[in-house]
Design a protein around this motif. Sequence first.
Motif, PDB file in Angstrom:
ATOM      1  N   ILE A   1      37.589  32.250  43.703  1.00 19.40           N
ATOM      2  CA  ILE A   1      38.793  32.833  43.125  1.00 19.40           C
ATOM      3  C   ILE A   1      38.319  33.676  41.948  1.00 19.40           C
ATOM      4  O   ILE A   1      37.709  33.158  41.013  1.00 19.40           O
ATOM      5  CB  ILE A   1      39.764  31.735  42.626  1.00 19.40           C
ATOM      6  CG1 ILE A   1      40.025  30.677  43.697  1.00 19.40           C
ATOM      7  CG2 ILE A   1      41.051  32.359  42.102  1.00 19.40           C
ATOM      8  CD1 ILE A   1      40.687  31.167  44.937  1.00 19.40           C
TER       9      ILE A   1
ATOM     10  N   LYS B   1      41.094  35.823  46.408  1.00 21.69           N
ATOM     11  CA  LYS B   1      40.408  34.683  47.007  1.00 21.69           C
ATOM     12  C   LYS B   1      39.452  35.217  48.061  1.00 21.69           C
ATOM     13  O   LYS B   1      39.867  35.927  48.977  1.00 21.69           O
ATOM     14  CB  LYS B   1      41.402  33.717  47.646  1.00 21.69           C
ATOM     15  CG  LYS B   1      40.747  32.520  48.279  1.00 21.69           C
ATOM     16  CD  LYS B   1      41.784  31.600  48.890  1.00 21.69           C
ATOM     17  CE  LYS B   1      41.135  30.398  49.533  1.00 21.69           C
ATOM     18  NZ  LYS B   1      42.123  29.524  50.156  1.00 21.69           N
TER      19      LYS B   1
ATOM     20  N   LYS C   1      45.128  37.081  41.406  1.00 24.22           N
ATOM     21  CA  LYS C   1      43.733  36.723  41.675  1.00 24.22           C
ATOM     22  C   LYS C   1      43.349  37.221  43.065  1.00 24.22           C
ATOM     23  O   LYS C   1      44.202  37.586  43.863  1.00 24.22           O
ATOM     24  CB  LYS C   1      43.528  35.200  41.630  1.00 24.22           C
ATOM     25  CG  LYS C   1      43.874  34.545  40.314  1.00 24.22           C
ATOM     26  CD  LYS C   1      42.884  34.873  39.250  1.00 24.22           C
ATOM     27  CE  LYS C   1      43.236  34.124  37.967  1.00 24.22           C
ATOM     28  NZ  LYS C   1      42.297  34.426  36.906  1.00 24.22           N
TER      29      LYS C   1
ATOM     30  N   LYS D   1      38.910  37.514  39.397  1.00 21.52           N
ATOM     31  CA  LYS D   1      39.847  38.514  38.881  1.00 21.52           C
ATOM     32  C   LYS D   1      39.824  39.729  39.802  1.00 21.52           C
ATOM     33  O   LYS D   1      38.754  40.128  40.282  1.00 21.52           O
ATOM     34  CB  LYS D   1      39.455  38.918  37.465  1.00 21.52           C
ATOM     35  CG  LYS D   1      39.653  37.804  36.450  1.00 21.52           C
ATOM     36  CD  LYS D   1      39.292  38.260  35.064  1.00 21.52           C
ATOM     37  CE  LYS D   1      39.614  37.152  34.059  1.00 21.52           C
ATOM     38  NZ  LYS D   1      39.354  37.575  32.680  1.00 21.52           N
TER      39      LYS D   1
ATOM     40  N   GLY E   1      37.681  32.448  36.979  1.00 20.11           N
ATOM     41  CA  GLY E   1      37.845  31.928  38.330  1.00 20.11           C
ATOM     42  C   GLY E   1      37.073  30.661  38.596  1.00 20.11           C
ATOM     43  O   GLY E   1      36.518  30.030  37.699  1.00 20.11           O
TER      44      GLY E   1
END
Length: 112
Positions: A7, A60, A58, A9, A89
């Motif tokens: 995860i 993923k 975010k 930015k 993250g």
Amino acid sequence: MKKIEAIIKPFKLEDVKEALAAIGIDGITIAEASGYGRQKGHSELYRGAEYNVDFKPKIKMEIIVNDSDVEEVTSTIIESAKTDKMGDGKIFVSNISKIIRIRTGETDYEAI
């Protein structure tokens, strides 16, 4: 085989993607996500009204690798996604018991 979920930015996506490509990782799944950790969101003003923003945008990432590649991939993600600020993250590593490529029927490592 391991699944690495990261995860990160959103503005770090290109940096991470380029860094992973440089070490030979070419299969990545990306999804937009929202969430929060310790920062618990923040307040913003819009047209004079204050409102809470609970979830931060975010990205993923999911990557499947051989067990031997986990350390290199995770350290590459850390180096390329790190900003030294809250909300950088998380990385999760889990076991994968089987992979099957739908088109060819190949399994496990050949299916990556």
